[in-house]
Design an enzyme around this catalytic site. Structure first.
Site, short mmCIF file in Angstrom:
data_model
loop_
_atom_site.label_atom_id
_atom_site.label_comp_id
_atom_site.label_asym_id
_atom_site.label_seq_id
_atom_site.Cartn_x
_atom_site.Cartn_y
_atom_site.Cartn_z
N CYS A 1 -35.47 -29.97 20.19
CA CYS A 1 -35.25 -31.06 19.23
C CYS A 1 -35.50 -30.59 17.79
CB CYS A 1 -36.15 -32.25 19.55
SG CYS A 1 -35.79 -33.05 21.12
N THR A 2 -36.58 -29.86 17.59
CA THR A 2 -36.88 -29.35 16.26
C THR A 2 -35.78 -28.42 15.79
OG1 THR A 2 -39.26 -29.61 16.61
CG2 THR A 2 -38.57 -28.08 14.87
#
EC number: 1.11.1.24
Length: 155
Positions: A49-50
């Site tokens: 996600c990051t």
């Protein structure tokens, strides 16, 4: 089952990392409407996600124009999203689908009931609020930013 191309995008009202309420109906379906890139992701601070949010941050000029906005939705709280945005330098709206938990994710058909979070779903809506492009990936599978750019170019 995720909503399909050609469907009218479900409206939502979600708070961003600054506590402001963002409604899809405020962005589409009227004279001053914009195209919307709506990106669902599971949780802030996780590795994939990051990486995806960083790619969106770095590729923002290729995605966002005067007539296009990017909105990213996760099942995190507003407070978590604020810290995540500040830490990663994310200036686009990060929307909280925390409570009622997963309501918007469910409306778009990307909520994983077993995991309690959204899978990686992206929906591009035209100015009328019609879904024109979509992709849904499983939790471990990142999306390719260039696919978004190509889809927007076709609008």
């Amino acid at each position: 089952m995720a909503i399909e191309v050609g469907a009218t995008a479900p409206d939502f009202a979600l708070r961003d990392q600054h506590g402001r309420t963002i409604r899809l109906s405020d962005l589409v379906g009227h004279e001053d409407a914009v195209n919307v890139v709506l990106v669902f992701y599971p949780f802030a601070f996780t590795s994939v996600c990051t990486d995806e949010m960083r790619a969106l941050r770095d590729g923002l000029p290729a995605l966002v124009a005067d007539d296009t906005v990017l909105l990213a939705v996760s099942n995190d709280s507003v407070h978590t999203l604020r810290v995540f945005a500040d830490q990663e330098g994310l200036e686009f709206p990060l929307l909280s689908d925390f409570w009622p938990h997963g309501e918007a994710s469910r409306a778009y058909g990307v909520f994983d009931e077993e995991k309690g979070c959204a899978v990686r779903g992206t929906f591009i809506m035209d100015k009328e609020g019609v879904v024109r492009w979509t992709i849904v990936n499983g939790l471990p599978d990142a999306r390719d930013l260039q696919d978004y750019v190509q889809a927007l170019g076709a609008l």
